[in-house]
Motif scaffolding. Structure first.
Motif, PDB file in Angstrom:
ATOM      1  N   HIS A 112      26.398  67.989  27.908  1.00 15.98           N
ATOM      2  CA  HIS A 112      27.530  66.953  27.709  1.00 15.98           C
ATOM      3  C   HIS A 112      28.272  67.346  26.370  1.00 15.98           C
ATOM      4  CE1 HIS A 112      29.402  63.410  26.271  1.00 15.98           C
ATOM      5  NE2 HIS A 112      29.475  62.866  27.672  1.00 15.98           N
ATOM      6  N   ILE A 113      29.604  67.238  26.269  1.00 15.58           N
ATOM      7  CA  ILE A 113      30.174  67.726  25.156  1.00 15.58           C
ATOM      8  C   ILE A 113      29.776  67.017  23.796  1.00 15.58           C
ATOM      9  CG2 ILE A 113      32.192  66.232  25.239  1.00 15.58           C
ATOM     10  CD1 ILE A 113      33.737  68.668  24.776  1.00 15.58           C
ATOM     11  N   ASP A 114      29.458  65.620  23.853  1.00 14.25           N
ATOM     12  CA  ASP A 114      29.125  64.921  22.707  1.00 14.25           C
ATOM     13  C   ASP A 114      27.765  64.728  22.391  1.00 14.25           C
ATOM     14  OD1 ASP A 114      32.012  64.008  22.147  1.00 14.25           O
ATOM     15  OD2 ASP A 114      31.903  62.581  23.494  1.00 14.25           O
ATOM     16  N   THR A 115      26.730  64.608  23.479  1.00 13.11           N
ATOM     17  CA  THR A 115      25.550  64.485  23.172  1.00 13.11           C
ATOM     18  C   THR A 115      24.512  65.561  23.363  1.00 13.11           C
ATOM     19  OG1 THR A 115      24.958  63.760  25.495  1.00 13.11           O
ATOM     20  CG2 THR A 115      25.993  62.070  24.239  1.00 13.11           C
ATOM     21  N   LEU A 116      25.328  66.460  23.878  1.00 14.33           N
ATOM     22  CA  LEU A 116      24.450  68.004  24.221  1.00 14.33           C
ATOM     23  C   LEU A 116      23.368  67.513  25.193  1.00 14.33           C
ATOM     24  CD1 LEU A 116      24.614  69.873  20.880  1.00 14.33           C
ATOM     25  CD2 LEU A 116      26.201  69.912  22.668  1.00 14.33           C
ATOM     26  N   GLU A 117      23.515  66.550  25.924  1.00 14.82           N
ATOM     27  CA  GLU A 117      22.225  66.200  27.162  1.00 14.82           C
ATOM     28  C   GLU A 117      22.547  67.466  28.125  1.00 14.82           C
ATOM     29  OE1 GLU A 117      21.710  63.108  30.653  1.00 14.82           O
ATOM     30  OE2 GLU A 117      22.811  62.588  28.743  1.00 14.82           O
ATOM     31  N   TYR A 118      21.615  67.907  28.587  1.00 19.07           N
ATOM     32  CA  TYR A 118      21.613  68.803  29.634  1.00 19.07           C
ATOM     33  C   TYR A 118      22.243  68.377  31.084  1.00 19.07           C
ATOM     34  CZ  TYR A 118      19.846  72.529  33.101  1.00 19.07           C
ATOM     35  OH  TYR A 118      19.806  73.259  34.056  1.00 19.07           O
ATOM     36  N   ARG A 119      23.140  69.040  31.593  1.00 18.00           N
ATOM     37  CA  ARG A 119      23.643  68.743  32.873  1.00 18.00           C
ATOM     38  C   ARG A 119      23.564  69.405  34.057  1.00 18.00           C
ATOM     39  NH1 ARG A 119      27.368  64.250  31.900  1.00 18.00           N
ATOM     40  NH2 ARG A 119      26.346  63.113  30.047  1.00 18.00           N
ATOM     41  N   GLY A 120      22.662  70.328  34.005  1.00 18.39           N
ATOM     42  CA  GLY A 120      22.681  71.391  35.052  1.00 18.39           C
ATOM     43  C   GLY A 120      22.828  72.852  34.693  1.00 18.39           C
ATOM     44  N   SER A 121      23.098  73.623  35.637  1.00 17.27           N
ATOM     45  CA  SER A 121      23.314  75.035  35.306  1.00 17.27           C
ATOM     46  C   SER A 121      24.127  75.683  36.529  1.00 17.27           C
ATOM     47  CB  SER A 121      22.077  75.654  35.165  1.00 17.27           C
ATOM     48  OG  SER A 121      21.325  75.773  36.345  1.00 17.27           O
ATOM     49  N   TYR A 174      29.155  74.940  27.579  1.00 18.84           N
ATOM     50  CA  TYR A 174      28.135  75.653  28.178  1.00 18.84           C
ATOM     51  C   TYR A 174      27.525  76.617  27.269  1.00 18.84           C
ATOM     52  CZ  TYR A 174      31.764  79.309  28.431  1.00 18.84           C
ATOM     53  OH  TYR A 174      32.852  80.443  28.206  1.00 18.84           O
ATOM     54  N   ASP A 175      26.543  77.125  27.618  1.00 15.70           N
ATOM     55  CA  ASP A 175      25.693  78.231  26.728  1.00 15.70           C
ATOM     56  C   ASP A 175      25.301  79.191  28.126  1.00 15.70           C
ATOM     57  OD1 ASP A 175      24.583  79.441  24.789  1.00 15.70           O
ATOM     58  OD2 ASP A 175      22.974  78.337  24.754  1.00 15.70           O
ATOM     59  N   VAL A 176      25.609  80.600  27.767  1.00 17.84           N
ATOM     60  CA  VAL A 176      25.070  81.703  28.625  1.00 17.84           C
ATOM     61  C   VAL A 176      23.768  81.940  28.148  1.00 17.84           C
ATOM     62  CG1 VAL A 176      25.722  83.960  29.407  1.00 17.84           C
ATOM     63  CG2 VAL A 176      27.565  82.331  28.928  1.00 17.84           C
ATOM     64  N   ILE A 177      22.924  82.000  29.208  1.00 18.56           N
ATOM     65  CA  ILE A 177      21.390  81.894  29.030  1.00 18.56           C
ATOM     66  C   ILE A 177      21.152  83.637  29.038  1.00 18.56           C
ATOM     67  CG2 ILE A 177      18.974  81.436  29.397  1.00 18.56           C
ATOM     68  CD1 ILE A 177      20.739  79.349  27.785  1.00 18.56           C
TER      69      ILE A 177
END
Length: 70
Positions: A7-16, A58-61
């Motif tokens: 999530h853009i504000d909370t940085l809660e994980y939303r899946g991949s 997003y973040d590329v892992i």
């Protein structure tokens, strides 16, 4: 390559997104059906550019072969 969504504000994980190339990818753990239906079939490059419209970043892992060659 795995692309983790937050999530853009909370940085809660939303899946991949697990991407094999720019057109072959799948969603994992993403529960937003509107997001999935609106982006399904999009090239990965376009999907990533539109994440902000769904309040996501997003973040590329895994940095293997690039999913979207320039």
């Amino acid at each position: 390559m795995e692309i983790r969504l937050y999530h853009i504000d909370t940085l809660e994980y939303r899946g991949s997104i697990v991407a094999r190339n720019g057109f072959d990818y799948e969603f994992r753990g993403v529960s937003d059906e509107h997001f999935i239906s609106m982006t399904r079939g999009m090239p990965l490059r376009a999907l990533l550019a539109n994440l902000v419209a769904f309040d996501m970043v997003y973040d590329v892992i895994d940095e293997g072969e690039p999913a979207c060659p320039a």
